[in-house]
Design an enzyme around this catalytic site. Sequence first.
Site, short mmCIF file in Angstrom:
data_model
loop_
_atom_site.label_atom_id
_atom_site.label_comp_id
_atom_site.label_asym_id
_atom_site.label_seq_id
_atom_site.Cartn_x
_atom_site.Cartn_y
_atom_site.Cartn_z
N HIS A 308 0.86 -1.18 0.00
CA HIS A 308 0.00 0.00 0.00
C HIS A 308 0.89 1.22 0.00
O HIS A 308 1.94 1.22 0.62
CB HIS A 308 -0.90 0.00 1.25
N ASP A 366 -8.05 -5.34 0.19
CA ASP A 366 -8.53 -6.12 -0.95
C ASP A 366 -8.10 -7.57 -0.92
O ASP A 366 -8.63 -8.39 -1.67
CB ASP A 366 -8.04 -5.48 -2.26
#
Length: 431
Positions: A308, A366
């Site tokens: 991320h 996700d």
Amino acid sequence: MPERTVTVTDNHSGKSIELPVREPTLGPAAVDIGRFFRELGYFTYDPGFLSTASCHSRLTYLDGAEGKLLYRGYPIEQLAEHSNFLEVAYLMLYGELPDAEQLTSFRNIITHHTMLNEALKDFFRGFYHDAHPMAIMVGVVGSLSAFYHDSTDIGNPQHREIAAHRLIAKMPSIAAASYKHSIGEPQVYPDNRLSYTGNLLNMMFSVPCEEYHVDPVAEKALDLIFILHIDHEQNASTSTVRLAGSSGANPFACIASGIAALWGPAHGGANEAVLDMLREIGDARNIPAFLARAKDRKDPFRLMGFGHRVYKNYDPRARIIRRMCHEVLAKLGDENDPLFELALRLEEIALKDDYFIERKLYPNVDFYSGLIYRALGIPANMFTVMFAIARTVGWVAQWMEMIGEENQRIGRPRQLYTGPSTRDYVTLDRR
Ligand code: ACO
């Protein structure tokens, strides 16, 4: 405390300027470089916005090192445990949690804006039968401004509010209609007796010829996933919405641009990509080979659902969703789902791998959301659509915040030009 400043000296010209530091409530302060070009003649260069704050915002705070996420100051864990999607949506739009009356009124407003203009049905029919639901959503949401002229005066706070309500209310109806079109089934009208997520499930999975009962486990799981996806400060799609909105574009066009940006596999498209990747890996014995590919710079393969831009720790949303994954699979699906087992094994191996440790690559939200969607019977091509429904609240809240600001200006980044310098046109016969 005296105002902090940062002094920048141009070693070439010897000129120095003192820049003010803007203080945050939480997180790193920001050096205000608004005068930089005017006074030093340089642009600043920061591709990917690694060090650049594009705006100030009172909505969401995230601390990537700590793995912390706050909506309007409230920790995501507390909202996930005690609140619900529409209550959090109210919080994001209006800044405070609603009292009982405010919540009832907000629920009523959202519930009574869920229907789509009948003419919109023809738009859906115009799409090819196997169109991706995200492609349909971009088009249909963009077209809403053609139907709702009465809420596109962005200078009017009431218009902005009505547009926000319409977008939040209609997104599930558009999403479900996109899905129904892609499978050739008739569109289902919203049912005002149902909750926000119950209504979505009903519009997606019921058919006119049979009775359908919304599963409360699915309804609650979806509500929780939606809370986790509402906002995430200045990510790619939100920044897209703000940039589009800064030009004065209508809110429906701005949200359509956010949906388009969200679809990319490095952003909201990752949840669909995670399941594709797990299927491709197929068996835990193949994990080392795929990890080797993920680490190979020459191979474009990346471990989807890992890493991320901001989190350099476990994504707090992933922690919540991972727990929920166990619960949902136990109640609705198969806790021994081979893909879930493969995901757990992959996570375990990657988290012990030096490459992932050194780069602080942890599972993001996700990594698990797709597995839950699958257990709820939601097909893979609808995963990013689900994300878009929830994120609409964040997009709209960010857009309202920006438009409501005094001295709001068009966003217009600079560039470092590296093309040819001035040259003369050469006629075709001399090239
Ligand atoms: N698999 C393998 N290596 C990775 C991964 C990954 N998933 N993510 C990052 N890396 C490596 C990079 O190759 C780079 O290595 P290097 O230092 O040797 O060059 C290093 O880790 C830093 O990565 P960057 O690409 O610089 O990180 P950036 O902040 O630009 O990208 C992103 C973040 C796009 C999320 C990236 O981690 C990625 O592509 N992940 C997979 C896609 C994904 O899951 N996206 C969902 C994001 S969450 C969301 O949108 C809800």
